[in-house]
Enzyme design. Structure first.
Site, short mmCIF file in Angstrom:
data_model
loop_
_atom_site.label_atom_id
_atom_site.label_comp_id
_atom_site.label_asym_id
_atom_site.label_seq_id
_atom_site.Cartn_x
_atom_site.Cartn_y
_atom_site.Cartn_z
N GLY A 17 0.87 -1.17 0.00
CA GLY A 17 0.00 0.00 0.00
C GLY A 17 0.91 1.22 0.00
N GLU A 63 0.88 4.43 0.63
CA GLU A 63 1.07 5.38 1.74
C GLU A 63 1.71 4.70 2.94
OE1 GLU A 63 -1.80 4.56 0.36
OE2 GLU A 63 -2.35 6.26 -0.92
N TYR A 87 -5.27 -6.84 -8.49
CA TYR A 87 -5.92 -6.41 -7.24
C TYR A 87 -7.14 -7.25 -6.90
CZ TYR A 87 -3.57 -1.86 -7.95
OH TYR A 87 -2.67 -0.86 -8.13
N ASN A 106 0.53 8.75 -8.58
CA ASN A 106 0.35 7.29 -8.49
C ASN A 106 -0.89 6.82 -9.25
OD1 ASN A 106 2.33 5.76 -7.35
ND2 ASN A 106 1.61 5.95 -5.25
N LYS A 128 9.55 11.74 -11.53
CA LYS A 128 10.36 10.52 -11.35
C LYS A 128 10.52 9.86 -12.72
CE LYS A 128 7.23 9.34 -8.14
NZ LYS A 128 6.51 8.42 -7.25
N ASP A 131 7.45 4.75 -4.12
CA ASP A 131 7.17 5.12 -2.73
C ASP A 131 8.46 5.34 -1.96
OD1 ASP A 131 4.51 4.71 -3.37
OD2 ASP A 131 4.55 2.62 -2.70
O1 CKP Z 1 4.32 3.34 -7.20
P1 CKP Z 1 4.86 2.23 -6.36
O2 CKP Z 1 5.35 1.06 -7.15
O3 CKP Z 1 5.92 2.70 -5.40
O4 CKP Z 1 3.62 1.77 -5.48
C1 CKP Z 1 3.49 0.47 -4.97
C2 CKP Z 1 2.25 0.34 -4.14
O5 CKP Z 1 -0.45 0.80 -3.15
C3 CKP Z 1 1.99 -1.12 -3.78
O6 CKP Z 1 2.43 -1.41 -2.47
C4 CKP Z 1 0.49 -1.29 -3.98
O7 CKP Z 1 -0.13 -1.86 -2.89
C5 CKP Z 1 -0.03 0.11 -4.30
O8 CKP Z 1 1.09 0.79 -4.85
C6 CKP Z 1 -1.23 0.03 -5.24
O9 CKP Z 1 -2.35 0.20 -4.76
O10 CKP Z 1 -1.01 -0.21 -6.44
MG MG Z 2 4.34 5.22 -7.84
#
Ligand code: CKP
Ligand code: MG
Length: 307
Positions: free
Chosen positions: A31, A33, A100, A160, A220, A252
């Protein structure tokens, strides 16, 4: 002095192979956050996470792991819905695919009243992402209310964008509306182009997003590093090359690194350096957050790199 972040934390099940043929799953949590919160805590920031999890084993695991990592947790254990799940598999070409199982999950049932779980005056910075407004109208309203409540102290927003959760056109309007009301926007180049489709490259995209309102825009660029536009001045950082195991969570990690130095009052160059190193280290671990660095890891060579 507390950074607050809120959103949906999920159970993560992953395999290093296509799930159709896998016989074992590794269990973890994720997740965006929550990942950022752990990254900030590991780098010495005081940080709180707010969200809903199911009153189930995964929910209790999420709360326990966040607390064990030093995050102050304000969670509703919702008896009416399960904790959401994310499946991570590796396709035959070695790419990570995410699926998901989160519709109707506890995390999506966040409501504006949940914000009262936190002592508003203790919050010195709010970090939110574009995942939460995609989860439900109530979750979207909660992000709006949080941005309004904490905009006097400072708010950052990681776009995101998750195309599996909502339509790009609907999302673009929401991302833009939130970006107009925050101080810092983080976006990948594709995400930036959702907000400002006419932009020509990362710097132009950052300038156009800054024209919407935020003083600080960080684009990024993955293996190409990152670009930050702060008060009209551009700074860049190169990516740290690593042997990539899994890029999920790298964004993240980058955000956590950047914000950790920002809340300490460090200049942009230091924020970008820590961000790039945290992003690289996160890629070396199959879990979403386990590879996040502690402060002592930041000055160690990564993958034989001369430092
Ligand atoms: O943008 P990132 O790859 O850093 O994000 C990863 C997270 O919350 C991952 O932990 C996943 O649970 C999520 O993004 C999502 O909801 O896709
Ligand atoms: Mg991201």
């Amino acid at each position: 002095m507390t950074v607050l972040t809120l959103g949906e934390a999920l159970g993560v099940l992953h395999t290093g192979e296509p799930i159709a043929h896998a016989s074992h799953l590794r269990i973890g949590t994720g997740g965006s956050e929550a990942n950022v919160a752990i990254g900030l805590a590991r780098l010495g920031a005081r940080v709180a996470w707010l969200g809903r999890v199911g009153d189930d084993g995964l929910g209790r695991r999420i709360v326990r792991e966040l607390r064990a990592e030093g995050v102050d947790v304000h969670a509703v254990l919702d008896p009416a819905a399960p904790t959401g799940l994310l499946l991570k598999e590796t396709d035959p070409a070695g790419r990570t695919e995410v699926v998901y199982h989160r519709r109707g999950s506890a995390g999506s049932r966040l409501v504006p009243d949940d914000l009262d779980l936190v002592d508003a005056a203790a919050v010195t910075h709010l970090h939110v992402t574009g995942i939460t407004p995609a989860l439900s109208p109530d979750a979207a309203a909660t992000v709006g209310a949080a941005v309004e409540r904490w905009s006097p102290v400072g708010v950052s927003y990681d776009v995101n964008h998750r195309s599996r959760l909502w339509d790009a056109e609907v999302a673009a309007t929401v991302h833009r509306t939130i970006a107009e009301r925050v101080d810092v926007v983080f976006a990948g180049l594709d995400e930036a182009l959702l907000l400002v489709p006419d932009a020509d490259g990362p710097e132009d995209a950052a300038r156009r997003i800054a024209a919407l309102g935020p003083r600080e825009v960080v684009v990024k660029l993955g293996e190409q590093g990152a670009l930050a536009l702060v008060d009209g001045v551009v700074s860049t950082v190169e990516a740290v090359p690593v042997r990539v195991v899994d890029t999920v969570g790298a964004g993240d990690a980058f955000v956590a690194g950047y914000l950790a130095e920002r809340v300490r009052g460090l200049p942009v160059a230091a924020r970008l350096r820590t961000a790039a190193r945290a992003g690289a280290l996160a890629c070396t671990h199959p879990g979403d957050w386990e590879g996040l660095p502690f402060r002592r890891d930041l000055d160690r060579p990564i993958d034989g790199e001369p430092v």
